[in-house]
Write an enzyme that holds these catalytic residues in place. Sequence first.
Site, PDB file in Angstrom:
ATOM      1  N   SER A 163       0.808  -0.837   0.236  1.00  0.00           N
ATOM      2  CA  SER A 163       0.365  -0.319   0.284  1.00  0.00           C
ATOM      3  C   SER A 163       0.658   1.620  -0.479  1.00  0.00           C
ATOM      4  CB  SER A 163      -0.542  -0.299   1.508  1.00  0.00           C
ATOM      5  OG  SER A 163      -1.424   1.408   1.650  1.00  0.00           O
ATOM      6  N   TYR A 176      -3.536  -2.466   9.678  1.00  0.00           N
ATOM      7  CA  TYR A 176      -3.014  -2.280   8.133  1.00  0.00           C
ATOM      8  C   TYR A 176      -1.722  -2.485   7.408  1.00  0.00           C
ATOM      9  CZ  TYR A 176      -4.279  -1.807   3.092  1.00  0.00           C
ATOM     10  OH  TYR A 176      -4.499  -2.099   0.968  1.00  0.00           O
TER      11      TYR A 176
HETATM   12  N1  NAP Z   1      -8.449  -1.010  -2.732  1.00  0.00           N
HETATM   13  C1  NAP Z   1      -7.768   0.254  -2.436  1.00  0.00           C
HETATM   14  O1  NAP Z   1      -7.468   1.282  -2.605  1.00  0.00           O
HETATM   15  C2  NAP Z   1      -6.520  -0.717  -1.939  1.00  0.00           C
HETATM   16  C3  NAP Z   1      -5.012   0.204  -2.376  1.00  0.00           C
HETATM   17  C4  NAP Z   1      -3.844   0.194  -1.845  1.00  0.00           C
HETATM   18  C5  NAP Z   1      -3.977  -1.840  -1.472  1.00  0.00           C
HETATM   19  N2  NAP Z   1      -5.031  -2.623  -2.106  1.00  0.00           N
HETATM   20  C6  NAP Z   1      -4.638  -4.009  -1.595  1.00  0.00           C
HETATM   21  O2  NAP Z   1      -4.853  -4.303  -2.713  1.00  0.00           O
HETATM   22  C7  NAP Z   1      -5.172  -5.861  -2.305  1.00  0.00           C
HETATM   23  C8  NAP Z   1      -6.632  -6.228  -3.397  1.00  0.00           C
HETATM   24  O3  NAP Z   1      -7.371  -5.341  -2.274  1.00  0.00           O
HETATM   25  P1  NAP Z   1      -8.925  -5.358  -3.378  1.00  0.00           P
HETATM   26  O4  NAP Z   1      -9.376  -3.288  -2.904  1.00  0.00           O
HETATM   27  O5  NAP Z   1      -9.042  -5.424  -4.764  1.00  0.00           O
HETATM   28  O6  NAP Z   1      -9.939  -5.970  -2.582  1.00  0.00           O
HETATM   29  P2  NAP Z   1     -11.275  -6.798  -2.056  1.00  0.00           P
HETATM   30  O7  NAP Z   1     -12.387  -6.408  -3.832  1.00  0.00           O
HETATM   31  O8  NAP Z   1     -12.349  -6.992  -0.942  1.00  0.00           O
HETATM   32  O9  NAP Z   1     -10.582  -8.376  -2.667  1.00  0.00           O
HETATM   33  C9  NAP Z   1     -10.418  -8.653  -1.391  1.00  0.00           C
HETATM   34  C10 NAP Z   1      -9.942 -10.493  -1.684  1.00  0.00           C
HETATM   35  O10 NAP Z   1      -8.788 -10.734  -0.939  1.00  0.00           O
HETATM   36  C11 NAP Z   1      -9.414 -12.173  -0.925  1.00  0.00           C
HETATM   37  N3  NAP Z   1      -9.460 -12.497   0.889  1.00  0.00           N
HETATM   38  C12 NAP Z   1      -9.803 -11.727   1.950  1.00  0.00           C
HETATM   39  N4  NAP Z   1      -9.098 -13.219   2.855  1.00  0.00           N
HETATM   40  C13 NAP Z   1      -9.029 -13.793   2.304  1.00  0.00           C
HETATM   41  C14 NAP Z   1      -8.991 -14.952   2.900  1.00  0.00           C
HETATM   42  N5  NAP Z   1      -8.650 -15.474   4.263  1.00  0.00           N
HETATM   43  N6  NAP Z   1      -8.446 -16.020   1.869  1.00  0.00           N
HETATM   44  C15 NAP Z   1      -8.317 -16.032   0.763  1.00  0.00           C
HETATM   45  N7  NAP Z   1      -8.800 -14.891   0.133  1.00  0.00           N
HETATM   46  C16 NAP Z   1      -8.731 -13.538   1.001  1.00  0.00           C
HETATM   47  C17 NAP Z   1     -10.840 -11.700  -1.113  1.00  0.00           C
HETATM   48  O11 NAP Z   1     -11.747 -12.721  -1.180  1.00  0.00           O
HETATM   49  P3  NAP Z   1     -12.572 -13.811  -0.369  1.00  0.00           P
HETATM   50  O12 NAP Z   1     -14.130 -12.877   0.228  1.00  0.00           O
HETATM   51  O13 NAP Z   1     -13.605 -14.773  -1.758  1.00  0.00           O
HETATM   52  O14 NAP Z   1     -12.172 -14.406  -0.141  1.00  0.00           O
HETATM   53  C18 NAP Z   1     -10.761 -10.723  -2.364  1.00  0.00           C
HETATM   54  O15 NAP Z   1     -10.725 -11.385  -3.404  1.00  0.00           O
HETATM   55  C19 NAP Z   1      -5.378  -5.837  -0.833  1.00  0.00           C
HETATM   56  O16 NAP Z   1      -3.874  -6.393  -0.282  1.00  0.00           O
HETATM   57  C20 NAP Z   1      -5.743  -4.452  -0.615  1.00  0.00           C
HETATM   58  O17 NAP Z   1      -4.868  -4.659   1.140  1.00  0.00           O
HETATM   59  C21 NAP Z   1      -5.653  -1.926  -2.141  1.00  0.00           C
END
Ligand code: NAP
Length: 313
Positions: A163, A176
Amino acid sequence: MWRYWREHLNPYRARVHHGRTKLDGRRIVITGASSGIGRATALRVSAEGGIPLLLARRAEELEEVRTEIRSNGGAAYAYPCDLTDPESVRKTVDQMLAEQPAIDMLVNNAGRSIRRSVRLSYDRFHDYERAMAINYFGALRLILALLPHMTERKFGHIVNVSSIGVQGIAPRFSAYVASKSALDQFSKVAATETFGDGVTFTTVHMPLVRTPMIRPTKIYDAFPAKSPEQAADMIIQALEERPKHMGTGVGFIMQLAYAISPDLVDAIAYQGYRIFPDSTAAGGQGRVKLGKSERQLSKAAAALVRMTRGIHW
Ligand SMILES: NC(=O)c1ccc[n+]([C@@H]2O[C@H](COP(=O)([O-])OP(=O)(O)OC[C@H]3O[C@@H](n4cnc5c(N)ncnc54)[C@H](OP(=O)(O)O)[C@@H]3O)[C@@H](O)[C@H]2O)c1
């Protein structure tokens, strides 16, 4: 004979790539492929000729992604798995290694975000444990399980979706950002040990992206954010070019500013901490000073958001 040696005996044969594109035929584990950035990345990997191995807990959503890839003429495999459960990860890795001829790359994307100030976290130690369970230990478990396979083949690339918060400013994201930093630092050290085995790491310091993850924080509706497809473009670049680090200009400036004058950065971050409140879901007021329209931020808030584009306040 030369051809036989090159294709079957050369210890470095996994590194040599003859595909149509850089990812053509590469088998790439993508965690969190059921939603947001992971889903978009899986679709892009397939469009580049790669074969995504889709991991997440929700089997139905993974199946939808797999079906979409197949209907576009690509190949993908779904492996429902809870990354916080050691037994689930062990079984999944055993199954993948038994079913796939090889695993070339891993994208540690699955994650969970917690936006809550330290002041509201005095009795919430579990927030810190939950963030570590998925963002650090979940990714680490998978890396440790796949490294023997990658080092044996003398090739592998691991992309960690970290992040922009790690680069300097992230009030309310102590749980986080600490968990993301742990993975950043692990990978930095591991890379020094796996260099000779051809296993490399990229850390992507991702800015704000409009996915289900940020939906509960209503003030983000008024923030500029990347689309999941734009975020996926960054990950594709990380897989193709394998740099040590990727991020945005704002993130880099924050990091530089923090290295030069951490107190000044704290002072700026504190203004953001005051302007943008804890959301109601986190036990706060959830109200931000708005402009004329409910969807507009006040002038000061809007200026801060513009200055620190991509930062999740
Ligand atoms: N969105 C942002 O602004 C942002 C910014 C910086 C970094 N990020 C990072 O980008 C990554 C993806 O985030 P996103 O924004 O795409 O969020 P998202 O749409 O909420 O996706 C999160 C994913 O993680 C999976 N997950 C969560 N817990 C899990 C577990 N215990 N086992 C296996 N899979 C798990 C979820 O799948 P299931 O629920 O099906 O398990 C889902 O596919 C994350 O690491 C986040 O920290 C996001």
